[in-house]
Design a protein around this motif. Sequence first.
Motif, PDB file in Angstrom:
ATOM      1  N   GLY A  28       0.792  -1.223   0.000  1.00 40.10           N
ATOM      2  CA  GLY A  28       0.000   0.000   0.000  1.00 40.10           C
ATOM      3  C   GLY A  28       0.824   1.273   0.000  1.00 40.10           C
ATOM      4  N   TYR A  29       2.113   1.174   0.324  1.00 38.58           N
ATOM      5  CA  TYR A  29       2.937   2.375   0.417  1.00 38.58           C
ATOM      6  C   TYR A  29       3.322   2.936  -0.946  1.00 38.58           C
ATOM      7  N   ALA A  30       3.325   2.092  -1.962  1.00 43.32           N
ATOM      8  CA  ALA A  30       3.660   2.596  -3.300  1.00 43.32           C
ATOM      9  C   ALA A  30       2.675   3.662  -3.754  1.00 43.32           C
ATOM     10  N   GLU A  31       1.461   3.619  -3.219  1.00 45.69           N
ATOM     11  CA  GLU A  31       0.441   4.609  -3.572  1.00 45.69           C
ATOM     12  C   GLU A  31       0.690   5.961  -2.923  1.00 45.69           C
ATOM     13  N   LEU A  32       1.550   5.984  -1.913  1.00 43.78           N
ATOM     14  CA  LEU A  32       1.745   7.210  -1.138  1.00 43.78           C
ATOM     15  C   LEU A  32       2.740   8.149  -1.802  1.00 43.78           C
ATOM     16  N   LEU A  41      -3.684  15.637   2.587  1.00 44.91           N
ATOM     17  CA  LEU A  41      -3.408  16.460   3.755  1.00 44.91           C
ATOM     18  C   LEU A  41      -3.874  17.898   3.570  1.00 44.91           C
ATOM     19  N   GLU A  42      -3.817  18.395   2.344  1.00 43.60           N
ATOM     20  CA  GLU A  42      -4.345  19.743   2.080  1.00 43.60           C
ATOM     21  C   GLU A  42      -5.852  19.782   2.318  1.00 43.60           C
ATOM     22  N   GLU A  43      -6.557  18.746   1.861  1.00 42.49           N
ATOM     23  CA  GLU A  43      -8.012  18.699   2.072  1.00 42.49           C
ATOM     24  C   GLU A  43      -8.345  18.566   3.552  1.00 42.49           C
ATOM     25  N   ALA A  44      -7.591  17.722   4.257  1.00 40.42           N
ATOM     26  CA  ALA A  44      -7.812  17.593   5.698  1.00 40.42           C
ATOM     27  C   ALA A  44      -7.540  18.924   6.395  1.00 40.42           C
ATOM     28  N   LEU A 107      -0.716   7.388   6.912  1.00 38.92           N
ATOM     29  CA  LEU A 107      -1.445   8.537   6.365  1.00 38.92           C
ATOM     30  C   LEU A 107      -2.560   8.940   7.310  1.00 38.92           C
ATOM     31  N   ASN A 108      -3.243   7.957   7.881  1.00 41.76           N
ATOM     32  CA  ASN A 108      -4.309   8.264   8.842  1.00 41.76           C
ATOM     33  C   ASN A 108      -3.746   8.967  10.076  1.00 41.76           C
ATOM     34  N   THR A 109      -2.525   8.620  10.453  1.00 39.85           N
ATOM     35  CA  THR A 109      -1.883   9.261  11.600  1.00 39.85           C
ATOM     36  C   THR A 109      -1.628  10.739  11.328  1.00 39.85           C
ATOM     37  N   ALA A 110      -1.166  11.045  10.126  1.00 42.34           N
ATOM     38  CA  ALA A 110      -0.936  12.448   9.763  1.00 42.34           C
ATOM     39  C   ALA A 110      -2.249  13.228   9.743  1.00 42.34           C
TER      40      ALA A 110
END
Length: 592
Positions: A28-32, A41-44, A107-110
Amino acid sequence: MPTYAAPTRDFAFVLHDVLKVDQSDIPGYAELEADFTNAVLEEAGKLASEVLAPLNRVGDQEGCVLENGTVRTPEAFKPAFEQVKAGGWTGLDCDPDYGGQGMPLVLNTAVGEIFVSANMAFNMYWGLTHGAYSTIHAHGTDQQKATYLPKMVSCDWTGTMNLTEPHCGTDLGLMRSKAEPQDDGSYRITGQKIFISAGEHDLAENIIHLVLAKAPGGGEGTKGVSLFIVPKFLVNDDGSLGERNGVSCGALEEKMGIHGNSTCVMNYDGATGYLLGELHKGMSAMFTMMNEARLGVGLQGMSQAEAAYQNAVIYAKDRLQGRAVTGAENPDGPADPLIVHPDVRRSLMDQKSFIEGARAFGLWSATLLDRAHKMDDADAEGLVSLLTPVIKGFCTDKGFESAVLAQQVYGGHGYIEEWGMSQFVRDARIAMIYEGANGVQALDLVGRKLTSDSGKHVMAFFDLVKSFIKENEADAALKEGFLDPLKKASKDLQAAGMYFMQHGMKNPNAALAGSYDFMHLFGHVCLGLMWARMAKAAQDALASGTGDAAFYETKIATGRYYMARHLPATGMHLARIESGADPVMALDAGQF
């Protein structure tokens, strides 16, 4: 009113320059890729600054109200909660089989840091739900997962954790709540739980309580404890809501902070519950939620510090007070801004260097959890288990300390509610207490985690530090400012561990009296390692040529500050540890 802006540039640096997440072998990290994580993160950040942060003071002032058994949250919370749900934020890293987006935990942690910084009390309504989701996902039957998880991922239903009782907090072996087996396979749950965050509220149509209780035949202490799913409304076979269960909110706690979150006394009066996991093994199942919650609470400590720091910087640049001792820096004004004064700079640098180091520490730990869960990596699981009490205890202690420093920048105005700094301090304070008070975290670290698997995981941590130093010792700039201080701090940590080995068996108090200092010593070494890694990444970026040189130069300077001004505290903590138990235990109880 305080403001908040997500530190998206810093997230990008940690994720991509330091951790290099998109180059990792973790599934799943290749998608990051940077464009993707930046967009998320900008949307969050936009949601946090425009919707959640303006409600932070509203929640603090309005609080929650219990009316006829129903808890009414602050008026604007419900539409904001629906907006969070509509954006899919509550299921960002949840299983796609149950409606989640399947993103990595890192990503959820960020994203979680952003939301907690903006509005900690509000975030808790779905933050705790995530922990309950994880516990059911890990220990539930297929039917239980199908029944509860889709609604919990979407937060149409929220979740709670019910451990504490009026007469027992950490010592769950004293628990009195009972679970009586019924002919249909369910259990009748009776008892009272206290300090239940989001135990009752008006944001979701159902609340799924995870409740620890003693079932017959389990024996004394925690060995007799089982875990049960106890929904507020029973769920029919077709998934629709049935009758109200025998669980109710008896009172709301009046708290120092997090007023926007409902902290409830929950009464279980013969409520219907369903066994989750194995009978009499409820503690092992509940630790799934507790460990996740402890990592999340560590994040809360740092996140409140970030929000307070941002506002302290704004105030320090705007507030005119006195003149710089080296000559006026604002000659056209009546005074210079606060930020020219060395002691104000010291305070802001204390905050900045902690926050950025702790952010990297938290995100690195999330990658360890992703590796453990996605790759069944026992070594990663063991290492993050070792670090969990450090993250929870050290980061919340220092997070609160940083929030107080930010308040202090305001002088008298920091003590006045309209400026908002008091709320950050009050909200940050609970993070040092719940999910296991920090003294308990220190005891867990020294008494259990340090010796786990014959010390394998702490030795792995030392090897990790040694390897980083050895790989980079030819870099003179890195060696002087970062590697040498890190090596000394690591040796202090090893010396403390050796002291416990030599004296702890003969006198357990010798280890336990030094446990709190050991937790902080360990925390400083962890942040020292993070700063060394960040400094290397920043130096590499500068060497390769970048249009953002100021950012990387600032990062290196901030790291040097931490290594010079904070990392030497390891020597103090070691001296305290090596003083042994005698100074701590010298007085009889009657002499206090």
